[in-house]
Design a protein around this motif. Structure first.
Motif, PDB file in Angstrom:
ATOM      1  N   HIS A  84      -1.183  12.394   6.050  1.00 37.16           N
ATOM      2  CA  HIS A  84       0.321  11.298   6.076  1.00 37.16           C
ATOM      3  C   HIS A  84       0.024  11.171   4.236  1.00 37.16           C
ATOM      4  O   HIS A  84       1.049  10.334   4.137  1.00 37.16           O
ATOM      5  CB  HIS A  84      -0.458   9.718   7.012  1.00 37.16           C
ATOM      6  CG  HIS A  84      -0.827  10.086   8.600  1.00 37.16           C
ATOM      7  ND1 HIS A  84       1.096  10.415   8.887  1.00 37.16           N
ATOM      8  CD2 HIS A  84      -1.213   9.947   9.328  1.00 37.16           C
ATOM      9  CE1 HIS A  84       0.769  10.439  10.157  1.00 37.16           C
ATOM     10  NE2 HIS A  84      -0.774  10.128  10.421  1.00 37.16           N
ATOM     11  N   VAL A 118       3.782   4.276  -0.283  1.00 32.82           N
ATOM     12  CA  VAL A 118       3.312   4.415   1.353  1.00 32.82           C
ATOM     13  C   VAL A 118       4.065   5.433   1.951  1.00 32.82           C
ATOM     14  O   VAL A 118       5.599   5.887   1.753  1.00 32.82           O
ATOM     15  CB  VAL A 118       3.840   2.440   1.723  1.00 32.82           C
ATOM     16  CG1 VAL A 118       3.152   2.764   2.467  1.00 32.82           C
ATOM     17  CG2 VAL A 118       2.796   1.834   0.517  1.00 32.82           C
ATOM     18  N   LEU A 178       3.863   6.093   5.925  1.00 31.76           N
ATOM     19  CA  LEU A 178       3.749   5.607   7.387  1.00 31.76           C
ATOM     20  C   LEU A 178       3.824   7.000   8.115  1.00 31.76           C
ATOM     21  O   LEU A 178       4.092   7.410   8.545  1.00 31.76           O
ATOM     22  CB  LEU A 178       5.039   4.561   7.699  1.00 31.76           C
ATOM     23  CG  LEU A 178       5.061   3.203   6.968  1.00 31.76           C
ATOM     24  CD1 LEU A 178       5.932   2.528   7.615  1.00 31.76           C
ATOM     25  CD2 LEU A 178       3.882   2.020   6.439  1.00 31.76           C
ATOM     26  N   THR A 238       4.569   7.669  11.207  1.00 28.39           N
ATOM     27  CA  THR A 238       4.546   7.414  12.149  1.00 28.39           C
ATOM     28  C   THR A 238       5.145   8.786  13.241  1.00 28.39           C
ATOM     29  O   THR A 238       5.167  10.041  12.395  1.00 28.39           O
ATOM     30  CB  THR A 238       6.045   6.411  12.105  1.00 28.39           C
ATOM     31  OG1 THR A 238       6.754   7.086  11.050  1.00 28.39           O
ATOM     32  CG2 THR A 238       6.283   5.035  11.751  1.00 28.39           C
ATOM     33  N   THR A 275      11.104  -0.099  11.990  1.00 26.87           N
ATOM     34  CA  THR A 275       9.261   0.555  11.004  1.00 26.87           C
ATOM     35  C   THR A 275       8.818  -0.158  10.197  1.00 26.87           C
ATOM     36  O   THR A 275       7.491  -1.005  10.060  1.00 26.87           O
ATOM     37  CB  THR A 275       9.572   1.621  11.075  1.00 26.87           C
ATOM     38  OG1 THR A 275      10.069   2.315  12.411  1.00 26.87           O
ATOM     39  CG2 THR A 275       8.149   2.527  10.590  1.00 26.87           C
ATOM     40  N   VAL A 276       9.642  -0.661   9.490  1.00 25.41           N
ATOM     41  CA  VAL A 276       9.201  -1.049   8.014  1.00 25.41           C
ATOM     42  C   VAL A 276       9.053  -2.650   8.133  1.00 25.41           C
ATOM     43  O   VAL A 276       8.174  -3.037   7.559  1.00 25.41           O
ATOM     44  CB  VAL A 276      10.071  -0.971   7.049  1.00 25.41           C
ATOM     45  CG1 VAL A 276      10.082  -1.907   5.443  1.00 25.41           C
ATOM     46  CG2 VAL A 276      10.658   0.853   6.789  1.00 25.41           C
ATOM     47  N   ARG A 277      10.247  -3.095   8.499  1.00 28.69           N
ATOM     48  CA  ARG A 277       9.453  -5.024   9.004  1.00 28.69           C
ATOM     49  C   ARG A 277       8.025  -4.651  10.116  1.00 28.69           C
ATOM     50  O   ARG A 277       7.541  -5.611   9.305  1.00 28.69           O
ATOM     51  CB  ARG A 277      10.830  -5.418   9.444  1.00 28.69           C
ATOM     52  CG  ARG A 277      11.975  -5.735   8.407  1.00 28.69           C
ATOM     53  CD  ARG A 277      13.065  -6.069   9.423  1.00 28.69           C
ATOM     54  NE  ARG A 277      14.492  -6.173   8.426  1.00 28.69           N
ATOM     55  CZ  ARG A 277      14.666  -7.715   7.446  1.00 28.69           C
ATOM     56  NH1 ARG A 277      13.436  -8.177   7.459  1.00 28.69           N
ATOM     57  NH2 ARG A 277      15.665  -6.858   6.673  1.00 28.69           N
ATOM     58  N   GLU A 278       8.238  -4.189  10.774  1.00 25.21           N
ATOM     59  CA  GLU A 278       6.474  -4.401  11.204  1.00 25.21           C
ATOM     60  C   GLU A 278       5.839  -4.131  10.574  1.00 25.21           C
ATOM     61  O   GLU A 278       4.468  -4.303  10.493  1.00 25.21           O
ATOM     62  CB  GLU A 278       6.643  -3.068  12.716  1.00 25.21           C
ATOM     63  CG  GLU A 278       7.599  -4.349  13.968  1.00 25.21           C
ATOM     64  CD  GLU A 278       7.794  -2.762  14.709  1.00 25.21           C
ATOM     65  OE1 GLU A 278       6.972  -2.002  14.839  1.00 25.21           O
ATOM     66  OE2 GLU A 278       8.736  -3.165  15.810  1.00 25.21           O
ATOM     67  N   SER A 279       5.799  -3.284   9.371  1.00 23.92           N
ATOM     68  CA  SER A 279       4.353  -2.894   8.722  1.00 23.92           C
ATOM     69  C   SER A 279       4.144  -3.571   7.379  1.00 23.92           C
ATOM     70  O   SER A 279       3.213  -3.786   7.043  1.00 23.92           O
ATOM     71  CB  SER A 279       4.419  -1.393   8.323  1.00 23.92           C
ATOM     72  OG  SER A 279       4.863  -0.644   9.940  1.00 23.92           O
ATOM     73  N   LEU A 280       5.542  -3.731   6.854  1.00 25.53           N
ATOM     74  CA  LEU A 280       5.148  -4.314   5.246  1.00 25.53           C
ATOM     75  C   LEU A 280       6.327  -5.445   5.194  1.00 25.53           C
ATOM     76  O   LEU A 280       5.247  -6.284   4.367  1.00 25.53           O
ATOM     77  CB  LEU A 280       5.727  -2.872   4.698  1.00 25.53           C
ATOM     78  CG  LEU A 280       4.652  -1.805   4.020  1.00 25.53           C
ATOM     79  CD1 LEU A 280       5.408  -1.277   3.164  1.00 25.53           C
ATOM     80  CD2 LEU A 280       3.364  -1.958   3.692  1.00 25.53           C
ATOM     81  N   SER A 301       8.597  -8.926   5.204  1.00 28.18           N
ATOM     82  CA  SER A 301       8.964 -10.022   6.376  1.00 28.18           C
ATOM     83  C   SER A 301       9.130 -11.085   5.322  1.00 28.18           C
ATOM     84  O   SER A 301       9.493 -10.984   3.895  1.00 28.18           O
ATOM     85  CB  SER A 301       7.515 -10.431   6.961  1.00 28.18           C
ATOM     86  OG  SER A 301       7.120 -10.968   5.887  1.00 28.18           O
TER      87      SER A 301
END
Length: 295
Positions: free
Chosen positions: A15, A147, A149, A151, A189-194, A196
């Motif tokens: 990754h 970054v 991720l 996934t 995916t982006v909002r859950e990880s980085l 908000s």
């Protein structure tokens, strides 16, 4: 697993170094890892480069280099018709004006379907852009953050600040991208990880999907070539390779992207055959050179 690497090291290589999906083959993983390692130390401690003002500066750089050698850009004009004679393109029509040509290179989205080959693959790229008030990776000194991720499809995220001239002072721009696959929403995916709204203060958000076709650069017309659009990869290797292939089909004897000349090496126009200075005569190309009475 075969080389007895730990799970943590496998995760890091897949990754963060190779940046491929977990089910990628060994050949692809080795190729991507080799590219990463060969890039280290070329321009500092990081293997990555990011162009000031954004990637739009890259085509502008080629535009300026082309103009130095006499290339002409006709901007803001569309393609109305392609003129075909005996299986070759002999010209195009734009704004009711005909322009003759020996070769024609078109981006994938503008090439007519009637002359596109059948054996092409469709590739989609999901992209999300966020303008935020705070960085997702705060630091004392402004930095460019990358970054990856972990996934199902690799998600690449780049965040830049005002020091890159990509956004106003006090804001950050975050760009996320991945291959478009069924059932995957990049924004989620982006909002859950980085990202908000509470932590980063999202001021603006945009999402879209780009589609293009990959495969042969050739079309049904022997002197018309097709260039693919943007792809999910983080770099521009595929575009450079495709450009090189098209160039070699048009100019098989010429070098592709030779070293750009220094400014003092560029000569515009023809030099005079004879240059005279204070009575000294100099004749070009091996003819007689006379100075102070010596030949």
């Amino acid at each position: 697993r075969h080389e007895k690497l730990t799970d943590n090291l496998i995760h890091f290589v897949v990754h963060s170094i190779a940046m491929v999906s977990p089910d990628a083959g060994a050949a692809l993983g080795l190729s991507q890892t080799k590219k990463f390692l060969e890039s280290l130390g070329r321009y500092g401690s990081t293997p990555f480069l990011w162009s000031m003002y954004g990637s739009g500066e890259l085509p502008q750089a080629f535009c300026r280099l082309c103009a130095v050698f006499g290339g002409v850009y006709y901007l803001g004009r569309g393609l109305t018709k392609i003129i075909v004679k005996e299986g070759r393109c002999t010209g195009i029509v734009t704004e009711e004006k005909r322009v003759n040509c020996d070769y024609l290179v078109l981006p994938d989205k503008y090439i007519p379907d009637a002359i596109v080959l059948d054996d092409l693959d469709h590739v989609g790229t999901q992209r999300c852009l966020y303008v935020t008030e705070r960085s997702v990776l705060p630091a004392d000194k402004e930095q460019i953050s990358l970054v990856s991720l972990p996934t199902r499809e690799p998600v690449h995220i780049i965040e830049v600040g005002p020091g890159t001239a990509a956004c106003p002072k006090g804001l950050h721009v975050l760009h996320a991208s991945c291959r478009d696959v069924d059932g995957m929403r990049l924004d989620d995916t982006v909002r859950e990880s980085l990202v908000s709204d509470d932590d980063t203060g999202v001021r603006y958000f945009l999402s879209f999907t780009q589609t293009t076709r990959t495969g042969s650069v050739q079309s049904r017309l022997e002197n018309v070539f097709r260039a693919s659009g943007p792809l999910p990869e983080l770099d521009f290797d595929a575009s450079v390779q495709q450009g090189q292939e098209i160039y070699r089909r048009i100019f098989p004897e010429d070098e592709f992207l030779p070293r750009a000349p220094d400014p003092e090496e560029i000569i515009i126009g023809e030099e005079a055959d004879t240059v005279t200075k204070e009575g000294d005569s100099v004749t070009k190309e091996g003819d007689t050179v006379t100075k102070e009475g010596n030949t």
